[in-house]
Design a protein around this motif. Structure first.
Motif, short mmCIF file in Angstrom:
data_model
loop_
_atom_site.label_atom_id
_atom_site.label_comp_id
_atom_site.label_asym_id
_atom_site.label_seq_id
_atom_site.Cartn_x
_atom_site.Cartn_y
_atom_site.Cartn_z
N GLY A 39 0.79 -1.19 -0.31
CA GLY A 39 -0.15 -0.19 0.09
C GLY A 39 0.82 1.27 0.05
N CYS A 40 1.86 1.25 0.66
CA CYS A 40 2.76 2.45 0.89
C CYS A 40 4.20 2.42 1.00
CB CYS A 40 2.21 3.27 2.19
SG CYS A 40 2.83 2.37 3.72
N GLY A 41 4.53 1.05 1.30
CA GLY A 41 6.15 0.92 1.55
C GLY A 41 6.79 1.69 2.55
N CYS A 45 0.47 2.27 6.16
CA CYS A 45 -0.75 1.88 5.99
C CYS A 45 -1.28 0.53 6.41
CB CYS A 45 -1.28 2.10 4.61
SG CYS A 45 -0.26 0.50 3.57
N GLY A 46 -0.50 -0.42 6.68
CA GLY A 46 -0.82 -1.56 7.24
C GLY A 46 -0.97 -2.65 6.49
N CYS A 48 0.33 -4.41 4.56
CA CYS A 48 1.51 -5.46 4.42
C CYS A 48 1.53 -6.14 5.59
CB CYS A 48 2.88 -4.87 3.97
SG CYS A 48 3.20 -3.72 5.27
N CYS A 60 6.57 -4.41 4.55
CA CYS A 60 7.18 -3.69 3.85
C CYS A 60 8.41 -2.98 4.20
CB CYS A 60 6.19 -2.53 3.25
SG CYS A 60 6.00 -1.32 4.31
S1 FES Z 1 2.66 -1.22 2.67
FE1 FES Z 1 1.74 0.27 4.08
S2 FES Z 1 2.50 -0.31 5.88
FE2 FES Z 1 3.56 -1.60 4.55
#
Ligand code: FES
Ligand code: FES
Lengths: 153, 744
Positions: A39-41, A45-46, A48, A60
């Motif tokens: 989602g964000c890397g 965002c959670g 992953c 991530c």
């Molecule tokens: S991809 Fe968003 S917290 Fe890891």
């Protein structure tokens, strides 16, 4: 490139990747476990979220160096047939909208309830605050965690 | 937006065939007739979506599979549209299996998820299809029994005749496939609905909660490589040169290439039918063995960018929009009476300006798409809301026949309008055309947020005149960036209710790519309008609900066909919302805000309850009343309704994309705030029961949410918000000046 071994959903896996490779991409691209989402890397965002030795972590932002030799559970391994109490609650309340964030939500909720099986309303909200749901299915996510708690205890 | 009238004979859009493996296949087209000669294939692996855009398979064991035509973006259409077919087919919903149809198009019509329209357009034809199939099965059974079809009844996939004999659908599929398609079938009366109006769970539920591959990002084929694209760092800049030496030496990197030539074709004036929202710059692409290696190597590319068009900053945009509002270069979209005269004669005039920022879509699943291009075929797979358009544009851009394009849709991790634009499809097609390998383009979150097709900033100025306790004039001015939010608003409330009424619009061309964003046109207008009426009531010292009701009274019985909303339905939702929310009856310490709005064919009223916690206002609860006609799937509908409200509150409170010299100043969730669990209010939903045709729910609850909250914040803090996001004005959240009781 270094060789790493990790236990994923009870199975030992060896992968050869550069040491800074995040666990997320090893799961998705090397081990074909695509239930864990990107989602964000940057741990914001959670999407992953997986369990590392039973704790909810952001895959991530964990490099293979940091997880070598450890045991990981992903959404695919949370239960045999989607029968974990959290998954059951998710089904009962028909939680997902687009569904993309839901594996992360479920993994966060299941690790949380493991440690706190009788949470208060505000404890649930705080525990789930780190997981973004862009479709804003939040009211059902909240109710499903409450329901899962009653199934566990 | 008026409903196009849909008239066609069943014969023209349904064809049947007998499957070689046993069973009946019904091919049908929504909104278009079938080509005269085609029949559905006899083998399920040969489904041709060029000829039919949807199929129903009834196996000889009676199992029903529906190949759903609409892509799923989280609105639940993959569940609710098949429910319409199953209802009239008269089968048990539990025995229906739904599969996403592929696209092989140029005949695929209305296969688009957006505008909350899918259910509205599918309502009649999908039910007619189900009813026609049912009638064919009944006819086949009647022939077998030697009775008249009218003596037969059906229930849950079983046909019964007058003497009580029964046949399952599966028992007669073979015979049914050979029959003529009946011309006239009757649809069920809504009181007889068994599936429509009952709760049905998301058809992909099981797969979602167990992590099965469903989304574009999950799609993979043998030998697939990954592409990360370096795009201009600012709108207005284009690529001059680059050095990829370092990137090429990195692990996993296969190649670094430049693209842009083909895509330029699409942005040319003469191809304006493609109106693609994308940069005209060349782009540098890293092709690597894995996602991580591609994304990492992209960071190592050294690129020089030059400024081609002026670099816009938020400040410039604000100035331009305000200058438009202050200026006189308007298009007048509606003019009733004489506002000038009414303002001159007014006893009181209220004028307010409402301002909103650019917003990214931030779909949870970042943009991505797969392509594999050979001399014979163009295979495209992924999440896109406009598959037909994308397939045509790719064919056009590569100079290929559209019949060579095979486009498969995956489930989408959110759409919100972003996936209406196929920029990522054109990118991957150009890449695949060069490298001739199966490849997937993947956006990082940063790529996704900074290469968007944003909701453009927009400003409204509303002015009303009051005389003898009546609203005598209403003047709405709109200043927009680009065309996406421009000029489609003249006939919303209070058009028709105020004698002297005028809507003027103006826009300027921004170099920033913009597009539709959840609830286009109204996502900010509702805030402006419903905040304005709240303040107008305060200024007039009248009851804020009564003011709205009085105005609606004047529209009843109107012969003005342009008016988009229904005064009766609006009045009803307002009254129900007043009752259900305990409006004006709450104990002290609860501050309520009201908004009622019509958009996307649905009427919605929302009441926000705000309380003060630790000196700060907190939205505790939203009571929502929705009139969307017949509710096909209440369980899914409520999910959409709640999501829309929370999304509306979240963006009104926090959403803000600032530009400096053409560059978006937020790139990821560490500096772009989305609403999260602890900020989410309780939501109580009431669905109006009626027998009117259903309208969509993906959008209409979002627009009024910001206004309901702003009006409640006014009650709680004494401060009136006219700009979004509210979080930009922390001093206004202070409650020092808070009145102790609710006004009005
Ligand atoms: S991809 Fe968003 S917290 Fe890891
Ligand atoms: S269900 Fe779509 S992001 Fe959560």
């Amino acid at each position: 490139m270094p060789l790493y071994s990790i236990t994923v959903n009870g199975k030992l896996k060896n992968v050869e990747v550069s040491s800074d490779t995040p666990l997320l991409w090893v799961l998705r691209d090397h081990l074909e476990l695509v239930g864990t989402k990107f989602g964000c890397g940057i741990a914001q965002c959670g999407a992953c979220t997986v369990h590392l030795e039973g704790n909810a972590v952001r895959s991530c932002s964990l490099t293979m160096d940091a997880v070598d030799g450890k045991s990981i559970t992903t959404i695919e391994g949370l239960s045999e047939n989607g029968t974990h109490p959290v998954q059951e609650a998710w089904k009962e309340l028909d939680v997902p909208q687009c569904g993309y964030c839901q594996a992360g939500q479920i993994m966060t909720a299941s690790a949380f309830l493991d440690k706190n099986p009788k949470p208060s309303e505000s404890e649930i909200k705080a525990a789930m605050h780190g997981n973004i749901c862009r479709c804003a299915a939040y009211t059902r996510i909240f109710k499903a965690v409450e329901l899962a708690a009653t199934k566990i205890s | 937006m008026s409903t196009p009238s849909i008239t066609f004979s069943r014969r023209s859009f349904i064809r049947t065939s007998s499957l070689a493996s046993g069973g009946l296949l019904i091919g049908f087209n929504l909104f278009t007739a079938c080509k005269p000669k085609v029949t559905p294939p006899v083998d399920i692996s040969q489904l041709n979506f060029n000829d039919f855009n949807a199929f129903i398979k009834i196996a000889d064991n009676g199992a029903v599979t529906i190949f759903a035509p609409n892509p799923e973006i989280g609105q639940g259409v993959k569940t609710s549209m098949p429910m319409l077919i199953a209802e009239e087919l008269d089968v048990a919903w539990d025995n229906v299996y739904v599969q996403q149809g592929d696209l092989d198009t140029n005949n695929y019509t209305r296969q688009l998820a957006g505008g909350s329209q899918s259910i509205r357009f599918g309502w009649e034809p999908l039910r007619q299809t189900g009813a026609t199939a049912r009638q064919m099965l009944v006819n086949a059974a009647a022939i077998k029994w030697g009775v008249d079809p009218s003596e037969c009844t059906t229930s849950e996939g079983v046909i019964t005749n007058a003497s009580g004999d029964t046949l399952g659908y599966g028992d007669v599929v073979k015979e049914a496939a050979l029959l003529e398609v009946p011309e006239n079938v009757t649809l069920k009366a809504s009181k007889d609905f068994k599936i429509i109006g009952s709760d049905a769970k998301n058809v992909d539920l099981e797969k979602i909660i167990t992590g099965k591959p469903l989304f574009g990002l999950d799609y993979k084929v043998d030998g697939m490589v990954y592409a990360a694209v370096l795009r201009p760092p600012a709108f207005g800049k284009v690529l001059e040169s680059y050095d990829a030496t370092e990137a090429k030496a990195m692990p996993g990197v296969i190649d670094v290439i430049k693209i842009g030539e083909k895509a330029k074709e699409l942005t040319k004036e003469e191809n304006s039918n493609w109106t693609v929202a994308m940069s005209t710059s060349d782009k540098v692409v890293v092709i690597a063995k894995t996602t991580w290696e591609a994304l990492k190597a992209k960071e190592a590319i050294k690129a020089n960018w030059v400024t081609e068009t002026p670099l816009e900053s938020t400040q410039d945009q604000d100035q331009k929009l305000l200058a438009l509002l202050d200026g006189n270069k308007f298009n007048t979209l509606r003019k009733d009476g004489d506002i000038k005269k009414a303002f001159a004669q007014a006893e009181m005039v209220l004028e307010r300006t409402y301002e909103s920022p650019f917003l990214p879509h931030n779909c949870m699943e970042p943009m991505n798409f797969f392509a594999n291009i050979t001399d014979e075929k163009i295979h495209l797979v992924g999440p896109v809301q406009t598959p037909e358009f994308a397939a045509n544009a790719v064919a056009g851009m590569l100079g290929r026949d559209v019949n060579e394009v095979h486009l498969e849709m995956t489930r989408m991790g959110g759409g919100f309008g972003r996936r209406l634009y196929g920029d990522f499809v054109y990118e991957v097609a150009e890449i695949a055309n060069v490298i001739r390998k199966p490849v997937k383009v993947i956006f990082s979150r940063e790529d996704d947020m900074t290469a968007g097709t944003y909701r453009p900033a927009i400003k409204y100025r509303i002015k009303a005149a009051v005389k003898d306790g009546q609203v005598t004039a209403y003047h709405l001015k709109e200043a927009a960036a680009n065309g996406n939010m421009y000029g489609l608003i003249p006939n919303f409330f209070p058009a028709g209710a105020v004698e002297n009424y005028q809507v003027d619009v103006a826009n300027y061309n921004s170099s920033i790519t913009t597009g539709a964003w959840r609830a286009p046109y109204t996502n900010f207008l509702a805030f402006a309008e419903q905040s304005f009426f709240d303040e107008l009531a305060e200024t007039m010292k009248v009851d804020r609900i009564q003011l709205r009701l009085d105005l609606l009274q004047k529209v009843k019985g109107t012969t003005d066909k342009r008016i988009e909303y229904s005064p009766e339905r609006m009045e009803n939702i307002i009254k129900v919302a007043v009752e259900k929310s305990g409006w004006g009856k709450k104990e002290s310490g609860i501050y309520q805000g009201f908004a009622a709005y019509y958009c996307h064919n649905t009427h919605v009223a929302e009441v926000a309850d705000v309380i003060i916690e630790n000196g700060m206002p907190v939205v505790k609860k939203v009571t929502c009343v929705v009139d969307c006609g017949i509710v096909v799937n209440p369980l899914g509908a409520k999910n959409q309704i709640e999501g829309g409200i929370i999304d509306g509150i979240g963006h009104a409170m926090y959403g803000d994309l600032v530009f400096e010299d053409g560059a978006p100043q937020s790139q990821n969730y560490n500096n772009y705030r989305l609403i999260r669990m602890m900020e989410v209010p309780e939501i109580e939903t009431h669905l109006i029961q009626n027998e009117l045709s259903p309208t969509g729910l993906g959008e209409p609850t979002l627009p009024p949410a910001g206004a309901a909250v702003a009006n409640a914040l006014k009650a709680a803090t004494g401060n009136r918000f006219t700009q979004q996001p509210f979080s930009k004005f922390p001093e206004m959240m202070q409650t020092k000046s808070a009145p102790k009781t609710i006004i009005g």
